[in-house]
Design a protein around this motif. Structure first.
Motif, PDB file in Angstrom:
ATOM      1  N   GLU A 157       7.327  -5.969  34.755  1.00  0.00           N
ATOM      2  CA  GLU A 157       6.222  -5.129  35.200  1.00  0.00           C
ATOM      3  C   GLU A 157       6.790  -3.809  35.708  1.00  0.00           C
ATOM      4  O   GLU A 157       7.588  -3.803  36.640  1.00  0.00           O
ATOM      5  N   THR A 196       1.468  -3.468  27.350  1.00  0.00           N
ATOM      6  CA  THR A 196       0.463  -3.243  28.381  1.00  0.00           C
ATOM      7  C   THR A 196      -0.955  -3.511  27.882  1.00  0.00           C
ATOM      8  O   THR A 196      -1.736  -4.210  28.537  1.00  0.00           O
ATOM      9  N   TRP A 218      -4.678  -6.647  38.819  1.00  0.00           N
ATOM     10  CA  TRP A 218      -3.849  -6.409  37.640  1.00  0.00           C
ATOM     11  C   TRP A 218      -4.651  -5.709  36.545  1.00  0.00           C
ATOM     12  O   TRP A 218      -4.136  -4.825  35.849  1.00  0.00           O
ATOM     13  N   VAL A 276       0.466   0.161  36.429  1.00  0.00           N
ATOM     14  CA  VAL A 276       1.521  -0.770  36.047  1.00  0.00           C
ATOM     15  C   VAL A 276       1.517  -0.869  34.530  1.00  0.00           C
ATOM     16  O   VAL A 276       0.445  -0.874  33.902  1.00  0.00           O
ATOM     17  N   LYS A 290       3.445  -3.149  31.244  1.00  0.00           N
ATOM     18  CA  LYS A 290       4.208  -4.355  30.936  1.00  0.00           C
ATOM     19  C   LYS A 290       5.107  -4.080  29.725  1.00  0.00           C
ATOM     20  O   LYS A 290       4.677  -3.509  28.729  1.00  0.00           O
TER      21      LYS A 290
END
Length: 255
Positions: A151, A196, A236, A245, A247
């Protein structure tokens, strides 16, 4: 909760997780990664028959047992939860998979040599990523590969930490800093990819199935568990949507 109540809540949540994924894509435990993503990442790490794989923080070993069954590797999983390891052992026995599954806290990383080390959906929990990566590098044979999901983002603010359940396990890191830490541990980054968007869609699906599961778990601790999952997954969802954030999946090789 009594044992029966806990088993009931686990069954309800497992069904909710399975429904959130397309058919055949649920990896058998709480995760944002799909079976196809796990298999693709294992392929990039050159997992195959006879490959010695160490799966750190494996949980119930859903992804690890899937990789072992699909690719024929030699598998060892380690997790701090005795309950998760017990479930993993039962599942391995049901499937006739030979696997070593140990209860253990990471770090330290078990000594190798291993050909591949996996760390899926758990890099977030390690505040000192440099020390962890050095341990992983030490456990790999020369030419061994490390495959993980991570992350990416600036560390949480105090306000964000206040909102996130179990914030003591949420330690974001910018991608350039993480890749630099990988390299400084003696691992050469071979590939990384952005997942993401796919994981944002999966989180939204999980929010829906967890919300539907709420009335089925009963009152008390079961309700609290679902409420915590909904709170964290909604955060999230917002953070992935806004790219607060991101991924990534990463594969690195020991020089």
């Amino acid at each position: 909760m009594t044992v029966d109540e806990r088993e009931h809540v686990d069954r309800v949540l497992r069904r909710a997780r399975r429904v959130a994924f397309p058919p055949g894509e649920f990896v058998g435990q709480e995760s944002f990664v799909s079976a196809s993503e796990v298999l693709s990442l294992a392929g990039r790490a050159a997992v195959g028959p006879g490959t010695r794989v160490l799966d750190l923080c494996c949980g119930e070993a859903g992804p690890g047992l899937f990789v072992t069954r699909s690719l024929g590797c030699t598998y060892r999983g380690v997790d701090a939860s005795a309950r998760a390891i017990a479930r993993a052992r039962r599942q391995a026995a049901r499937e006739g998979i030979e696997a070593r599954l140990d209860v253990g806290t990471i770090p330290p990383v078990p000594p190798g040599p291993f050909d591949v080390v996996l760390l899926l959906e758990t890099m977030l929990a390690f505040r000192d990523k440099r020390a962890l990566l050095r341990g992983i590098a030490s456990a790999l044979a020369t030419g061994g590969r490390f495959a993980c999901t991570v992350e990416e983002g600036l560390p949480l603010t105090e306000a964000e930490r206040h909102l996130m359940p179990a914030a003591e396990t949420v330690w974001l890191t910018p991608l350039p800093a993480f890749l630099a830490d990988v390299e400084s541990a003696g691992l050469r980054v071979r590939w990384y990819g952005d997942c993401t968007s796919a994981h944002h869609a999966r989180v939204d699906s999980l929010v829906g199935t967890y919300a539907a599961a709420g009335p089925l778990v009963g009152r008390g601790e079961g309700t609290s568990a679902v409420d915590g999952l909904l709170t964290s997954h909604r955060l999230w969802s917002c953070w992935l949507r806004d790219r607060r954030v991101r991924k990534f999946a990463v594969v690195a090789e020991k020089a």
